[in-house]
Motif scaffolding. Structure first.
Motif, PDB file in Angstrom:
ATOM      1  N   VAL A  59      44.798 -54.522  -5.484  1.00 42.77           N
ATOM      2  CA  VAL A  59      45.270 -55.490  -6.470  1.00 42.77           C
ATOM      3  C   VAL A  59      46.740 -55.233  -6.798  1.00 42.77           C
ATOM      4  O   VAL A  59      47.555 -56.156  -6.813  1.00 42.77           O
ATOM      5  N   ALA A  60      47.079 -53.989  -7.052  1.00 48.62           N
ATOM      6  CA  ALA A  60      48.467 -53.647  -7.391  1.00 48.62           C
ATOM      7  C   ALA A  60      49.408 -54.015  -6.249  1.00 48.62           C
ATOM      8  O   ALA A  60      50.485 -54.585  -6.474  1.00 48.62           O
ATOM      9  N   SER A  61      49.015 -53.716  -5.022  1.00 43.33           N
ATOM     10  CA  SER A  61      49.840 -54.033  -3.854  1.00 43.33           C
ATOM     11  C   SER A  61      50.010 -55.537  -3.693  1.00 43.33           C
ATOM     12  O   SER A  61      51.117 -56.042  -3.470  1.00 43.33           O
ATOM     13  N   PHE A  62      48.917 -56.282  -3.807  1.00 40.90           N
ATOM     14  CA  PHE A  62      48.971 -57.737  -3.680  1.00 40.90           C
ATOM     15  C   PHE A  62      49.873 -58.340  -4.752  1.00 40.90           C
ATOM     16  O   PHE A  62      50.732 -59.178  -4.456  1.00 40.90           O
ATOM     17  N   ARG A  63      49.694 -57.927  -5.974  1.00 45.88           N
ATOM     18  CA  ARG A  63      50.524 -58.448  -7.068  1.00 45.88           C
ATOM     19  C   ARG A  63      52.004 -58.180  -6.822  1.00 45.88           C
ATOM     20  O   ARG A  63      52.860 -59.028  -7.098  1.00 45.88           O
ATOM     21  N   GLN A  64      52.314 -57.014  -6.296  1.00 48.51           N
ATOM     22  CA  GLN A  64      53.709 -56.671  -6.005  1.00 48.51           C
ATOM     23  C   GLN A  64      54.274 -57.593  -4.915  1.00 48.51           C
ATOM     24  O   GLN A  64      55.406 -58.066  -5.028  1.00 48.51           O
ATOM     25  N   GLN A  65      53.483 -57.827  -3.872  1.00 46.71           N
ATOM     26  CA  GLN A  65      53.936 -58.709  -2.788  1.00 46.71           C
ATOM     27  C   GLN A  65      54.179 -60.131  -3.291  1.00 46.71           C
ATOM     28  O   GLN A  65      55.157 -60.775  -2.896  1.00 46.71           O
ATOM     29  N   ILE A  66      53.305 -60.610  -4.161  1.00 45.91           N
ATOM     30  CA  ILE A  66      53.468 -61.956  -4.701  1.00 45.91           C
ATOM     31  C   ILE A  66      54.667 -62.007  -5.653  1.00 45.91           C
ATOM     32  O   ILE A  66      55.472 -62.935  -5.610  1.00 45.91           O
ATOM     33  N   ALA A  67      54.819 -60.999  -6.498  1.00 48.74           N
ATOM     34  CA  ALA A  67      55.924 -60.973  -7.460  1.00 48.74           C
ATOM     35  C   ALA A  67      57.282 -60.939  -6.770  1.00 48.74           C
ATOM     36  O   ALA A  67      58.245 -61.536  -7.262  1.00 48.74           O
ATOM     37  N   SER A  95      47.861 -64.042 -10.941  1.00 48.98           N
ATOM     38  CA  SER A  95      48.301 -64.746 -12.151  1.00 48.98           C
ATOM     39  C   SER A  95      48.014 -63.938 -13.412  1.00 48.98           C
ATOM     40  O   SER A  95      48.361 -64.363 -14.504  1.00 48.98           O
ATOM     41  N   LYS A  96      47.428 -62.775 -13.252  1.00 47.23           N
ATOM     42  CA  LYS A  96      47.005 -61.939 -14.384  1.00 47.23           C
ATOM     43  C   LYS A  96      47.708 -60.596 -14.342  1.00 47.23           C
ATOM     44  O   LYS A  96      48.246 -60.211 -13.318  1.00 47.23           O
ATOM     45  N   PRO A  97      47.697 -59.811 -15.393  1.00 46.65           N
ATOM     46  CA  PRO A  97      47.212 -60.167 -16.724  1.00 46.65           C
ATOM     47  C   PRO A  97      48.139 -61.194 -17.364  1.00 46.65           C
ATOM     48  O   PRO A  97      49.245 -61.457 -16.873  1.00 46.65           O
ATOM     49  N   ASN A  98      47.701 -61.758 -18.462  1.00 47.49           N
ATOM     50  CA  ASN A  98      48.523 -62.752 -19.151  1.00 47.49           C
ATOM     51  C   ASN A  98      49.930 -62.202 -19.371  1.00 47.49           C
ATOM     52  O   ASN A  98      50.107 -61.051 -19.740  1.00 47.49           O
ATOM     53  N   GLY A  99      50.897 -63.055 -19.087  1.00 45.22           N
ATOM     54  CA  GLY A  99      52.293 -62.645 -19.235  1.00 45.22           C
ATOM     55  C   GLY A  99      52.887 -62.018 -17.982  1.00 45.22           C
ATOM     56  O   GLY A  99      54.062 -61.687 -17.950  1.00 45.22           O
ATOM     57  N   HIS A 100      52.084 -61.864 -16.934  1.00 49.27           N
ATOM     58  CA  HIS A 100      52.556 -61.252 -15.678  1.00 49.27           C
ATOM     59  C   HIS A 100      52.155 -62.098 -14.472  1.00 49.27           C
ATOM     60  O   HIS A 100      51.642 -61.583 -13.485  1.00 49.27           O
ATOM     61  N   ASN A 101      52.418 -63.374 -14.552  1.00 47.65           N
ATOM     62  CA  ASN A 101      52.075 -64.313 -13.484  1.00 47.65           C
ATOM     63  C   ASN A 101      53.085 -64.193 -12.347  1.00 47.65           C
ATOM     64  O   ASN A 101      54.234 -64.582 -12.483  1.00 47.65           O
ATOM     65  N   GLY A 102      52.653 -63.654 -11.212  1.00 38.52           N
ATOM     66  CA  GLY A 102      53.547 -63.480 -10.069  1.00 38.52           C
ATOM     67  C   GLY A 102      53.889 -64.767  -9.343  1.00 38.52           C
ATOM     68  O   GLY A 102      54.824 -64.808  -8.550  1.00 38.52           O
ATOM     69  N   TRP A 103      53.141 -65.831  -9.595  1.00 46.67           N
ATOM     70  CA  TRP A 103      53.362 -67.095  -8.896  1.00 46.67           C
ATOM     71  C   TRP A 103      54.442 -67.951  -9.553  1.00 46.67           C
ATOM     72  O   TRP A 103      55.082 -68.753  -8.875  1.00 46.67           O
ATOM     73  N   GLY A 104      54.613 -67.814 -10.839  1.00 43.55           N
ATOM     74  CA  GLY A 104      55.350 -68.773 -11.649  1.00 43.55           C
ATOM     75  C   GLY A 104      56.774 -69.065 -11.245  1.00 43.55           C
ATOM     76  O   GLY A 104      57.529 -68.190 -10.827  1.00 43.55           O
ATOM     77  N   ASN A 105      57.124 -70.332 -11.388  1.00 42.03           N
ATOM     78  CA  ASN A 105      58.480 -70.839 -11.198  1.00 42.03           C
ATOM     79  C   ASN A 105      59.028 -70.594  -9.802  1.00 42.03           C
ATOM     80  O   ASN A 105      60.219 -70.317  -9.629  1.00 42.03           O
ATOM     81  N   LYS A 106      58.148 -70.706  -8.801  1.00 41.84           N
ATOM     82  CA  LYS A 106      58.559 -70.530  -7.409  1.00 41.84           C
ATOM     83  C   LYS A 106      58.090 -71.729  -6.594  1.00 41.84           C
ATOM     84  O   LYS A 106      57.106 -72.372  -6.939  1.00 41.84           O
ATOM     85  N   PRO A 107      58.772 -72.026  -5.482  1.00 39.09           N
ATOM     86  CA  PRO A 107      58.353 -73.142  -4.636  1.00 39.09           C
ATOM     87  C   PRO A 107      57.230 -72.743  -3.692  1.00 39.09           C
ATOM     88  O   PRO A 107      57.099 -71.582  -3.311  1.00 39.09           O
ATOM     89  N   VAL A 134      49.442 -72.435 -12.220  1.00 44.83           N
ATOM     90  CA  VAL A 134      50.080 -71.109 -12.192  1.00 44.83           C
ATOM     91  C   VAL A 134      51.596 -71.202 -12.041  1.00 44.83           C
ATOM     92  O   VAL A 134      52.275 -70.193 -11.909  1.00 44.83           O
ATOM     93  N   GLY A 135      52.139 -72.414 -12.066  1.00 40.44           N
ATOM     94  CA  GLY A 135      53.588 -72.579 -12.096  1.00 40.44           C
ATOM     95  C   GLY A 135      54.283 -72.655 -10.755  1.00 40.44           C
ATOM     96  O   GLY A 135      55.508 -72.526 -10.692  1.00 40.44           O
ATOM     97  N   VAL A 136      53.542 -72.895  -9.667  1.00 39.83           N
ATOM     98  CA  VAL A 136      54.175 -73.075  -8.362  1.00 39.83           C
ATOM     99  C   VAL A 136      54.503 -74.558  -8.196  1.00 39.83           C
ATOM    100  O   VAL A 136      53.642 -75.421  -8.388  1.00 39.83           O
ATOM    101  N   THR A 137      55.744 -74.858  -7.866  1.00 41.63           N
ATOM    102  CA  THR A 137      56.156 -76.223  -7.592  1.00 41.63           C
ATOM    103  C   THR A 137      55.933 -76.485  -6.106  1.00 41.63           C
ATOM    104  O   THR A 137      56.570 -75.872  -5.258  1.00 41.63           O
ATOM    105  N   VAL A 138      55.008 -77.392  -5.811  1.00 42.05           N
ATOM    106  CA  VAL A 138      54.614 -77.647  -4.420  1.00 42.05           C
ATOM    107  C   VAL A 138      55.509 -78.705  -3.800  1.00 42.05           C
ATOM    108  O   VAL A 138      55.776 -79.751  -4.400  1.00 42.05           O
ATOM    109  N   PHE A 139      55.949 -78.432  -2.584  1.00 39.68           N
ATOM    110  CA  PHE A 139      56.750 -79.362  -1.788  1.00 39.68           C
ATOM    111  C   PHE A 139      56.001 -80.693  -1.693  1.00 39.68           C
ATOM    112  O   PHE A 139      54.839 -80.741  -1.325  1.00 39.68           O
ATOM    113  N   SER A 140      56.678 -81.764  -2.036  1.00 35.90           N
ATOM    114  CA  SER A 140      56.035 -83.076  -2.066  1.00 35.90           C
ATOM    115  C   SER A 140      56.318 -83.891  -0.817  1.00 35.90           C
ATOM    116  O   SER A 140      56.127 -85.098  -0.814  1.00 35.90           O
ATOM    117  N   GLY A 141      56.760 -83.229   0.238  1.00 28.60           N
ATOM    118  CA  GLY A 141      56.988 -83.922   1.498  1.00 28.60           C
ATOM    119  C   GLY A 141      55.690 -84.460   2.049  1.00 28.60           C
ATOM    120  O   GLY A 141      54.669 -84.442   1.368  1.00 28.60           O
TER     121      GLY A 141
END
Length: 183
Positions: A59-67, A95-107, A134-141
């Protein structure tokens, strides 16, 4: 400026997954300025808030890769007219814990492939909703609904000529979108 790091997440665990093959071929398309890295989700436990005090190493490794990723590319099958559970679990974990969403504000970009006629249309609709949450902006192509037939891949695992041309057009748009969002 260095290349933009794009985490590629395949929504299937099957070794010979069509979507894994598609993801591998897509990342070989021309995409100057993007660097693709496959992020595996198969070792993740089911999300449980109880492990937040001491997350398992996977989990820690995955979260780091996403962040640390600057953008995402999801390539997934459709299971029972929705997102595969393993992919949804991975999204929840990062996307967890609250306040540590690794996905947010990314394309992000997404599509999938199947031998079936309608591609992965329903999964993509559901995944777009989850990505918004989770705050990912998806390409609308153009939305991509790939139906894989016998001549879809060449002997070396690349796409046939028509599919290559079509997906290169998508990749050109996705790369421009990512570069604009990342700045």
């Amino acid at each position: 400026m260095s290349d933009i790091s794009v985490a590629v997440i395949v929504g299937s665990l099957r070794r010979d997954s069509i979507n894994r093959k598609v993801a591998q071929a897509v990342t070989r398309l021309n995409a100057p300025g993007l660097a693709f890295t496959f992020v595996e989700i198969g070792d993740l436990p089911l999300y449980n808030a109880d492990f937040e005090a001491a997350p398992p190493p996977a989990v820690a490794s995955f979260r780091q890769q996403i962040a640390t990723a600057q953008a995402f590319l999801f390539v997934s099958p459709e299971y029972n007219r929705s997102v595969p559970g393993v992919l949804k679990n991975a999204i929840d974990i990062a996307s967890k814990p609250n306040g540590h969403n690794g996905w947010g504000n990314k394309p992000g970009g997404l599509f999938g492939a199947t031998p079936g006629a309608i591609g992965t249309a329903v999964m993509q609709s559901h995944l777009r909703t989850v990505m918004g949450g989770v705050g990912v902006t998806v390409f609308s192509g153009p939305e991509i609904y790939l139906t894989v037939k016998d001549d879809f891949f060449t002997e070396n695992g690349d796409f046939n000529e028509g599919t290559h041309r079509f997906l290169q057009g998508w990749m050109d748009g996705y790369a421009a979108f990512v570069k604009k969002m990342v700045g």
